[in-house]
Design a protein around this motif. Sequence first.
Motif, PDB file in Angstrom:
ATOM      1  N   TYR A 149      29.954  36.089 -66.312  1.00  0.00           N
ATOM      2  CA  TYR A 149      28.980  36.540 -65.316  1.00  0.00           C
ATOM      3  C   TYR A 149      28.545  35.378 -64.428  1.00  0.00           C
ATOM      4  O   TYR A 149      28.746  34.198 -64.755  1.00  0.00           O
ATOM      5  CB  TYR A 149      27.761  37.177 -65.990  1.00  0.00           C
ATOM      6  N   PHE A 150      27.945  35.744 -63.302  1.00  0.00           N
ATOM      7  CA  PHE A 150      27.494  34.763 -62.325  1.00  0.00           C
ATOM      8  C   PHE A 150      25.979  34.877 -62.143  1.00  0.00           C
ATOM      9  O   PHE A 150      25.423  35.976 -62.152  1.00  0.00           O
ATOM     10  CB  PHE A 150      28.158  35.003 -60.960  1.00  0.00           C
ATOM     11  N   VAL A 151      25.337  33.744 -61.958  1.00  0.00           N
ATOM     12  CA  VAL A 151      23.934  33.700 -61.561  1.00  0.00           C
ATOM     13  C   VAL A 151      23.851  32.940 -60.248  1.00  0.00           C
ATOM     14  O   VAL A 151      24.322  31.805 -60.148  1.00  0.00           O
ATOM     15  CB  VAL A 151      23.050  33.023 -62.628  1.00  0.00           C
ATOM     16  N   ILE A 152      23.279  33.583 -59.235  1.00  0.00           N
ATOM     17  CA  ILE A 152      23.139  32.982 -57.913  1.00  0.00           C
ATOM     18  C   ILE A 152      21.669  32.673 -57.673  1.00  0.00           C
ATOM     19  O   ILE A 152      20.807  33.553 -57.836  1.00  0.00           O
ATOM     20  CB  ILE A 152      23.677  33.923 -56.816  1.00  0.00           C
ATOM     21  N   VAL A 153      21.382  31.442 -57.307  1.00  0.00           N
ATOM     22  CA  VAL A 153      20.015  31.001 -57.036  1.00  0.00           C
ATOM     23  C   VAL A 153      19.929  30.555 -55.578  1.00  0.00           C
ATOM     24  O   VAL A 153      20.570  29.574 -55.183  1.00  0.00           O
ATOM     25  CB  VAL A 153      19.601  29.846 -57.965  1.00  0.00           C
ATOM     26  N   ASP A 154      19.169  31.283 -54.776  1.00  0.00           N
ATOM     27  CA  ASP A 154      18.934  30.910 -53.383  1.00  0.00           C
ATOM     28  C   ASP A 154      17.539  30.322 -53.253  1.00  0.00           C
ATOM     29  O   ASP A 154      16.557  30.903 -53.736  1.00  0.00           O
ATOM     30  CB  ASP A 154      19.073  32.125 -52.468  1.00  0.00           C
ATOM     31  N   GLN A 155      17.455  29.173 -52.574  1.00  0.00           N
ATOM     32  CA  GLN A 155      16.180  28.505 -52.346  1.00  0.00           C
ATOM     33  C   GLN A 155      16.034  28.246 -50.848  1.00  0.00           C
ATOM     34  O   GLN A 155      16.827  27.510 -50.268  1.00  0.00           O
ATOM     35  CB  GLN A 155      16.107  27.197 -53.134  1.00  0.00           C
ATOM     36  N   VAL A 156      15.042  28.880 -50.253  1.00  0.00           N
ATOM     37  CA  VAL A 156      14.818  28.781 -48.809  1.00  0.00           C
ATOM     38  C   VAL A 156      13.368  28.396 -48.556  1.00  0.00           C
ATOM     39  O   VAL A 156      12.448  29.087 -49.029  1.00  0.00           O
ATOM     40  CB  VAL A 156      15.141  30.111 -48.093  1.00  0.00           C
TER      41      VAL A 156
END
Length: 284
Positions: A149-156
């Motif tokens: 599985y994949f975990v995507i972390v976006d920080q803006v």
Amino acid sequence: HEPVKWFRDIDWVAMHANMANPEEHIMLLIKSSRYGSISHSHADQNGFLLHAYGEPLAIESGYYVAFGSTMHMNWRRQTRSTNNVLIDGIGQYAGLDKVLNLQASGRIEEVWHREGTSYVRADATQAYRVCVPYVKRCTREIYFVCQSYFVIVDQVDLDQSGRLSWLFHTRNKMEIGRQSFTVRGEKADMLGQFVYCSSGELSLSQDNRFIDVDPQEIKGLPGEWHLTATTPKASSHRLVVLLLPMKKGEQKNVAHFLDDQDHGLHFYFTDQGKTQRIEVQKAY
């Protein structure tokens, strides 16, 4: 371990498992290029594609009709055609000014693989800053855990309050939940779950329109579906998304919970008895 040094000079990273057998193959490709959107490049820094078990699940949407067509200029070159983010509905620069094309660049900052987990961090801040001058930071981290599985972390981070739209494109109509979506294919399915959003609950919608594209250019071509998950307004956003691809008919589950510490957010994901901890800096 230190990240492999030569990875810092490349523009894309592939995470994959079982390359020798397409029916068992899982692959995610992320791009963040120093060349920005010049020439044949598109405004797709930090965008990704995902294929699993012989089927594309996360696609770069649209069709190559002709150079200069409305599909080419108004959709395919634009950030909104990719699995990416928009800031207040605005993407990266995709116009015809070559100086601005080069300024709208991205970069792969770090890559490593250890103890069954692959990791990449990409920075597209410059790509957005051309059109969104109040962006301070736009990074994306992706973890590929246990070849499962994949975990995507976006920080803006922004200099003013704004909304973030998280985009996802696929071939078939999705099943939309309160904070989740499910992709149904012929060979594979995928669960997408919004595990955390620092600014509050997201608003999810999908459609099959190609905005600003001449309908005659795509007449008779198969449709595609586009998910938009929009956050409330905030000057700082942290978004954590779980993507779980599965063979058709397979039932999988990745349990997760959040431990909110003073110095950061600790997310724990457990699959088949193995737990992966992911730390995320708090929004300010």
